[in-house]
Design an enzyme around this catalytic site. Structure first.
Site, PDB file in Angstrom:
ATOM      1  N   ASP A  59      -3.141   2.113  -5.728  1.00  0.00           N
ATOM      2  CA  ASP A  59      -1.857   1.364  -6.123  1.00  0.00           C
ATOM      3  C   ASP A  59      -2.426   0.599  -7.492  1.00  0.00           C
ATOM      4  OD1 ASP A  59       0.211   0.165  -6.276  1.00  0.00           O
ATOM      5  OD2 ASP A  59       0.533  -0.133  -4.167  1.00  0.00           O
TER       6      ASP A  59
ATOM      7  N   ASN B 185       7.917   1.593  -3.959  1.00  0.00           N
ATOM      8  CA  ASN B 185       8.756   2.652  -4.727  1.00  0.00           C
ATOM      9  C   ASN B 185       9.031   2.160  -6.449  1.00  0.00           C
ATOM     10  OD1 ASN B 185      12.013   4.029  -4.817  1.00  0.00           O
ATOM     11  ND2 ASN B 185      10.149   5.182  -5.508  1.00  0.00           N
TER      12      ASN B 185
ATOM     13  N   CYS C 242       5.565   5.876  -1.634  1.00  0.00           N
ATOM     14  CA  CYS C 242       4.642   4.919  -1.832  1.00  0.00           C
ATOM     15  C   CYS C 242       5.106   3.794  -1.069  1.00  0.00           C
ATOM     16  CB  CYS C 242       4.191   4.732  -3.130  1.00  0.00           C
ATOM     17  SG  CYS C 242       5.392   3.913  -4.218  1.00  0.00           S
TER      18      CYS C 242
ATOM     19  N   CYS D 115       5.711   1.765  -8.535  1.00  0.00           N
ATOM     20  CA  CYS D 115       4.731   2.253  -9.198  1.00  0.00           C
ATOM     21  C   CYS D 115       4.428   3.640  -9.090  1.00  0.00           C
ATOM     22  CB  CYS D 115       3.365   1.530  -8.964  1.00  0.00           C
ATOM     23  SG  CYS D 115       3.402  -0.466  -9.396  1.00  0.00           S
ATOM     24  N   ARG D 116       3.606   4.057  -7.864  1.00  0.00           N
ATOM     25  CA  ARG D 116       3.221   5.397  -7.849  1.00  0.00           C
ATOM     26  C   ARG D 116       4.286   6.435  -7.822  1.00  0.00           C
ATOM     27  NH1 ARG D 116      -0.852   4.044  -3.047  1.00  0.00           N
ATOM     28  NH2 ARG D 116       0.986   2.878  -2.511  1.00  0.00           N
ATOM     29  N   SER D 117       5.104   6.436  -6.692  1.00  0.00           N
ATOM     30  CA  SER D 117       6.047   7.483  -6.278  1.00  0.00           C
ATOM     31  C   SER D 117       7.110   7.747  -7.329  1.00  0.00           C
ATOM     32  CB  SER D 117       6.784   7.246  -5.020  1.00  0.00           C
ATOM     33  OG  SER D 117       7.459   5.901  -4.892  1.00  0.00           O
TER      34      SER D 117
END
Length: 160
Positions: free
Chosen positions: A127, A11, A8, A13-15
């Protein structure tokens, strides 16, 4: 060993959420040690930091460990180190392909996470750093990770 990298922007939140959820699914399926997972960001703003507090709170709620996850940036060598490089949005995919250069042209190993979610309403995982909607992201991540694991087991039955 099969290796997956989730990517993401920062690095945090999402990934890292995808890394933790996928790691949890591997443990539940008895596949740890046969499939390895990591995450990275295209930017360098949060290097070495733990996941965002919203990601940590959500993972805590579901009893999913994020131990040892720290932000890092995508490296040129990642292209050779990972079998699947799963980007959380179109901008991340574009930036990752720039980092990898001509080696990534037409490479099926680099793709968007939402390609794993049938009936998608968007091409991108939103995001939550900006939207604050960690629950929406978790629902997408959980489903996409489940589908990625099924894809890997189908494509590599001998290795997984």
């Amino acid at each position: 060993m099969i290796r997956i990298l989730f990517v993401c922007l920062g690095n945090i939140c999402r990934s890292p959420m995808a890394e933790a959820v996928f790691r949890h699914q591997l443990q539940a399926g008895g596949l740890e040690g046969r499939i390895e997972v990591d995450s990275a960001g295209t930017g360098d703003w949060h290097l070495c930091k733990p996941p965002h507090e919203g990601t940590r709170a959500l993972l805590d709620r579901y009893g999913i460990s994020y131990e040892g996850i720290r932000a890092r940036q995508v490296l040129l060598d990642d292209f050779n180190e990972f079998d699947y490089i799963v980007c959380m949005d179109s901008a991340n995919e574009r930036d990752v392909r720039k980092v990898f250069g001509s080696r990534a042209d037409g490479s099926a190993k680099v793709f968007k996470f939402m390609d794993l979610v049938p009936g998608k309403t968007s091409n991108d995982v939103p995001d939550p750093y900006y939207t604050g909607n960690f629950d929406e992201v978790y629902a997408l991540v959980e489903e996409g990770c489940r589908n990625l694991l099924a894809k890997i087991l189908q494509e590599h039955p001998e290795r997984a």
